[in-house]
Design an enzyme around this catalytic site. Structure first.
Site, PDB file in Angstrom:
ATOM      1  N   CYS A 272     -14.941 -10.705 -44.574  1.00 36.38           N
ATOM      2  CA  CYS A 272     -16.014 -11.066 -45.017  1.00 36.38           C
ATOM      3  C   CYS A 272     -16.357 -10.692 -46.506  1.00 36.38           C
ATOM      4  CB  CYS A 272     -17.035 -10.380 -44.432  1.00 36.38           C
ATOM      5  SG  CYS A 272     -19.065 -10.659 -45.051  1.00 36.38           S
TER       6      CYS A 272
ATOM      7  N   GLN B 263     -27.025 -13.032 -37.082  1.00 39.33           N
ATOM      8  CA  GLN B 263     -26.705 -13.920 -35.691  1.00 39.33           C
ATOM      9  C   GLN B 263     -26.925 -12.603 -34.652  1.00 39.33           C
ATOM     10  OE1 GLN B 263     -22.586 -15.450 -35.654  1.00 39.33           O
ATOM     11  NE2 GLN B 263     -22.675 -15.632 -38.129  1.00 39.33           N
TER      12      GLN B 263
ATOM     13  N   SER C  67     -18.831 -16.125 -36.334  1.00 36.79           N
ATOM     14  CA  SER C  67     -18.090 -15.790 -37.663  1.00 36.79           C
ATOM     15  C   SER C  67     -16.830 -15.237 -37.262  1.00 36.79           C
ATOM     16  CB  SER C  67     -18.901 -15.047 -38.313  1.00 36.79           C
ATOM     17  OG  SER C  67     -20.089 -15.585 -38.703  1.00 36.79           O
TER      18      SER C  67
END
Length: 179
Positions: free
Chosen positions: A129, A147, A170
């Site tokens: 990330c 999410q 993700s």
């Protein structure tokens, strides 16, 4: 900033987004910009450069922290080939399987739990990330901003606690509740 120092191909540079307070990659020849490094970048050199050049910052209550109904977390993300966007700031194309990603995140979890490293230090160099540049710190967020799987796990934690691996579109996360 030289190509040799950053590991970036010719015509690429690193700039800073004022709106997101994060670095991004800019091609001076085409004026193209992107969050992920160019595919031709030397990943290891770039990782070292980014960790050294972009110092760690954290939010304090005077900077918008401590808001009612919001929590603050950091995380470490390991993406896989089935992730929503299988690329990151350190790899232009992620090809590891979901099982491989799970093995990696479990090994990271064991290291954090045995005290050999903390999540923030590990996120700085290993997270897929872009929050890695902030030691995985996502700042403050409320319900409905993340999410669902991530949000449910994060809000179930008490400050100072870390989740077990959490799967989202993700990738696979370790989440630490900070506040």
């Amino acid at each position: 900033m030289s190509t040799e120092e950053t590991g970036l191909p010719a015509d690429w540079s690193i700039r800073h987004s004022k709106s997101k307070n994060l670095p991004y990659y800019f091609n001076t020849a085409t004026n193209a910009s992107q969050w992920e490094p160019p595919a031709e970048a030397e990943s290891e050199k770039l990782k070292v450069y980014m960790a050294k050049k972009f110092p760690v910052t954290t939010l304090t209550p005077s900077e918008g922290g401590g808001q009612a109904g919001k929590i603050r977390c950091s995380h470490l993300l390991v993406k896989h080939d089935g992730s929503r966007r299988p690329s990151s700031w350190k790899e232009a194309s992620i090809t590891r399987s979901k099982d491989e990603a799970m093995k990696i995140i479990i090994a990271f979890e064991e290291r954090v739990r045995d005290g050999s490293v903390n999540l923030a230090d590990l996120a700085l160099t290993e997270s897929d990330c872009s929050s890695a540049r902030k030691r995985g710190d996502l700042g403050f967020f409320g319900r409905g901003e993340m999410q669902k799987e991530f949000e449910d796990a994060a809000f179930a934690l008490k400050p100072g606690e870390m989740s077990h691996p959490v799967e989202t579109a993700s990738g696979i996360h370790l989440i630490e509740r900070l506040e």
